[in-house]
Design an enzyme around this catalytic site. Structure first.
Site, PDB file in Angstrom:
ATOM      1  N   TYR A 137       0.821  -1.214   0.000  1.00 23.90           N
ATOM      2  CA  TYR A 137       0.000   0.000   0.000  1.00 23.90           C
ATOM      3  C   TYR A 137       0.854   1.263   0.000  1.00 23.90           C
ATOM      4  O   TYR A 137       0.450   2.287  -0.541  1.00 23.90           O
ATOM      5  CB  TYR A 137      -0.901   0.031   1.244  1.00 23.90           C
ATOM      6  CG  TYR A 137      -2.255  -0.590   1.063  1.00 23.90           C
ATOM      7  CD1 TYR A 137      -2.385  -1.921   0.704  1.00 23.90           C
ATOM      8  CD2 TYR A 137      -3.405   0.158   1.258  1.00 23.90           C
ATOM      9  CE1 TYR A 137      -3.627  -2.489   0.551  1.00 23.90           C
ATOM     10  CE2 TYR A 137      -4.660  -0.412   1.108  1.00 23.90           C
ATOM     11  CZ  TYR A 137      -4.761  -1.733   0.754  1.00 23.90           C
ATOM     12  OH  TYR A 137      -6.004  -2.289   0.601  1.00 23.90           O
ATOM     13  N   LYS A 192       2.643 -15.247   2.541  1.00 23.50           N
ATOM     14  CA  LYS A 192       2.845 -15.969   1.277  1.00 23.50           C
ATOM     15  C   LYS A 192       4.336 -16.276   1.197  1.00 23.50           C
ATOM     16  O   LYS A 192       5.040 -15.899   0.242  1.00 23.50           O
ATOM     17  CB  LYS A 192       2.341 -15.103   0.110  1.00 23.50           C
ATOM     18  CG  LYS A 192       2.308 -15.809  -1.238  1.00 23.50           C
ATOM     19  CD  LYS A 192       1.192 -16.836  -1.372  1.00 23.50           C
ATOM     20  CE  LYS A 192       1.311 -17.572  -2.697  1.00 23.50           C
ATOM     21  NZ  LYS A 192       0.408 -18.743  -2.798  1.00 23.50           N
ATOM     22  N   ASP A 224      -3.553 -17.973   0.359  1.00 25.74           N
ATOM     23  CA  ASP A 224      -4.550 -18.654  -0.475  1.00 25.74           C
ATOM     24  C   ASP A 224      -5.269 -19.738   0.327  1.00 25.74           C
ATOM     25  O   ASP A 224      -6.490 -19.880   0.269  1.00 25.74           O
ATOM     26  CB  ASP A 224      -3.913 -19.219  -1.756  1.00 25.74           C
ATOM     27  CG  ASP A 224      -2.647 -20.020  -1.509  1.00 25.74           C
ATOM     28  OD1 ASP A 224      -2.114 -20.007  -0.380  1.00 25.74           O
ATOM     29  OD2 ASP A 224      -2.180 -20.685  -2.460  1.00 25.74           O
ATOM     30  N   ASP A 248      -6.613  -6.770   3.963  1.00 23.00           N
ATOM     31  CA  ASP A 248      -7.707  -6.096   3.264  1.00 23.00           C
ATOM     32  C   ASP A 248      -8.656  -7.138   2.680  1.00 23.00           C
ATOM     33  O   ASP A 248      -9.875  -7.061   2.841  1.00 23.00           O
ATOM     34  CB  ASP A 248      -7.129  -5.213   2.147  1.00 23.00           C
ATOM     35  CG  ASP A 248      -8.208  -4.512   1.348  1.00 23.00           C
ATOM     36  OD1 ASP A 248      -9.153  -3.976   1.974  1.00 23.00           O
ATOM     37  OD2 ASP A 248      -8.128  -4.500   0.104  1.00 23.00           O
ATOM     38  N   ASP A 252     -12.574  -8.673   4.383  1.00 24.48           N
ATOM     39  CA  ASP A 252     -13.863  -8.620   3.676  1.00 24.48           C
ATOM     40  C   ASP A 252     -14.494 -10.006   3.625  1.00 24.48           C
ATOM     41  O   ASP A 252     -15.700 -10.170   3.801  1.00 24.48           O
ATOM     42  CB  ASP A 252     -13.683  -8.101   2.234  1.00 24.48           C
ATOM     43  CG  ASP A 252     -13.935  -6.598   2.128  1.00 24.48           C
ATOM     44  OD1 ASP A 252     -13.871  -5.907   3.165  1.00 24.48           O
ATOM     45  OD2 ASP A 252     -14.191  -6.120   1.008  1.00 24.48           O
TER      46      ASP A 252
HETATM   47  C1  IPM Z   1     -10.509  -0.923   3.716  1.00 21.81           C
HETATM   48  C2  IPM Z   1     -10.729  -0.322   2.363  1.00 21.81           C
HETATM   49  C3  IPM Z   1      -9.546   0.586   2.047  1.00 21.81           C
HETATM   50  C4  IPM Z   1      -8.313  -0.280   1.990  1.00 21.81           C
HETATM   51  C5  IPM Z   1      -9.706   1.433   0.768  1.00 21.81           C
HETATM   52  C6  IPM Z   1     -10.960   2.271   0.819  1.00 21.81           C
HETATM   53  C7  IPM Z   1      -8.507   2.304   0.543  1.00 21.81           C
HETATM   54  O1  IPM Z   1     -10.901  -1.315   1.414  1.00 21.81           O
HETATM   55  O2  IPM Z   1     -10.433  -0.167   4.701  1.00 21.81           O
HETATM   56  O3  IPM Z   1     -10.437  -2.147   3.804  1.00 21.81           O
HETATM   57  O4  IPM Z   1      -8.008  -0.860   0.947  1.00 21.81           O
HETATM   58  O5  IPM Z   1      -7.648  -0.395   3.013  1.00 21.81           O
HETATM   59 MG    MG Z   2     -11.005  -3.264   2.189  1.00 25.40          MG
END
Ligand code: IPM
Ligand code: MG
Length: 357
Positions: A137, A192, A224, A248, A252
């Site tokens: 990042y 990884k 993975d 990240d 999710d």
């Molecule tokens: C998160 C989001 C952010 C990230 C984006 C909005 C930059 O996806 O907080 O997980 O990738 O960290």
């Molecule tokens: Mg995210």
């Protein structure tokens, strides 16, 4: 002494959900001063930048930040440095918010909301600890260029740098072990290392740190495989510690296991317990301003704010219990509603939590 809370509502549903969390914070009778400032697309519209200097200054002065959400498709064509996402990345970097706590827990009342079978997810309670200020990042160099000599010569080429220094790995690993000690004493480090040098260092450093925590059972998993195990047998996990990019993605996935992304809070902390607290869902511009959004993730983020930045554990528990009571009473916003339940809007959900307090 009064604590300064920076309230940064942002875009889309951000303003309406933070409004409900602010009401809840105000109802607690604690010495809090709340100051609001624009962020994200809203700040770009008003001041020409997603993270204006005044907003950054307020964030730096505050004990904690209550953050709504940023982003809207209408900003997609802006230059990268002006896009709403830069506001959150900028705050993470400027305030050194390196530790991102993303709990993924299934509220028993919402067991049917998951897309996985209830017997796989019931009782699910995972904490993902994501490193937030390093990795690909922020690694340099990065950019776009014309490829030099070789098979792609003359083509446009994009490149980013994955990197971690050992001190960055060590400090997040320590927090991972400490979090595991307060939970079920299992820490899974995700990397990884079969392919990446950065990950090999990550793994080596995590093993070094583990020597100080003999009471925590440490395991390692390739990212993975971790993605697969999260949907196969998610309850095997207790605390997961991982880098920025993998975190990240996996966070999710873990959020989706609970089936109620509108319920999940998060905290991003620095070494002095200053923190940014936000729901993990996004700005949902499609339902913005319609009193439809679920404010519970933001309200639960306010509870985390009290716990981690203000050391007000009792008040945090009060909020969490109020949210549980509202769910037990069958009060639901549209995203978590089941047939036969009382469906309410954003504002009414805030009212219900206030009443339960
Ligand atoms: C998160 C989001 C952010 C990230 C984006 C909005 C930059 O996806 O907080 O997980 O990738 O960290
Ligand atoms: Mg995210």
């Amino acid at each position: 002494m009064s604590h300064l809370i920076a309230v940064l509502p942002g875009d889309g549903i951000g303003p309406e959900i933070t409004q409900q969390a602010v009401r809840v914070l105000e109802a607690l009778g604690l010495p809090l001063t709340m100051e609001t400032a624009p962020i994200g697309g809203a700040a770009y519209d008003a001041h020409g930048h997603p993270l204006p200097a005044q907003t950054l200054d307020l964030a730096k002065r505050s004990s904690a930040i209550l953050f709504g959400a940023v982003g809207d498709w209408k900003y997609d064509s802006l230059a990268r440095e002006l896009r709403p996402e830069q506001a959150i990345l900028g705050l993470r970097k400027e305030l050194s918010l390196f530790a991102n706590l993303r709990p993924a827990m299934l509220f028993p009342e919402l067991a049917n909301a998951s897309s996985l079978k209830p017997e796989i997810v019931s009782g699910l309670d995972i904490l993902i600890l994501r490193e937030l200020t390093g990795d690909i990042y922020f690694g340099q160099p990065r950019g776009l260029r014309t490829a030099g000599e070789g098979p792609f010569e003359g083509e446009r080429e994009g490149f980013d740098t994955m990197r971690y220094a050992e001190s960055e790995i060590r400090r997040i690993a320590k927090l991972g072990f400490e979090a595991a000690q307060k939970r079920n004493r299992k820490l899974c480090s995700v990397d990884k290392a079969n392919v990446l040098e950065t990950s090999q260092l990550w793994r080596d450093v995590v093993i070094e740190v583990s020597k100080d925590y003999p009471d925590v059972e440490l395991s390692h998993m390739y990212v993975d495989n971790a993605a697969m195990q999260l949907v196969r047998a998610p309850r095997e996990f207790d605390v997961i510690v991982t880098g920025n990019l993998f975190g990240d993605i996996l966070s999710d996935e873990a959020a989706m296991l609970t089936g109620s992304i509108g319920m999940l809070p998060s905290a991003s902390l620095n070494a002095s317990s200053q923190g940014l607290y936000e729901p993990i869902h996004g700005s949902a511009p499609d339902i913005a301003g319609q009193n439809k959004a679920n404010p519970l993730a933001t309200i639960l983020s306010a509870a985390m704010l009290l716990r981690y930045s203000l050391n007000e554990e009792a008040a945090a528990v009060r909020i969490e219990n109020a949210v549980r009571k509202v769910l037990a009473d069958g009060i639901r916003t549209g995203d978590i509603a089941e047939a036969g339940m009382q469906q309410v809007g954003t504002q009414e959900m805030g009212d219900a939590v206030l009443a339960a307090l």
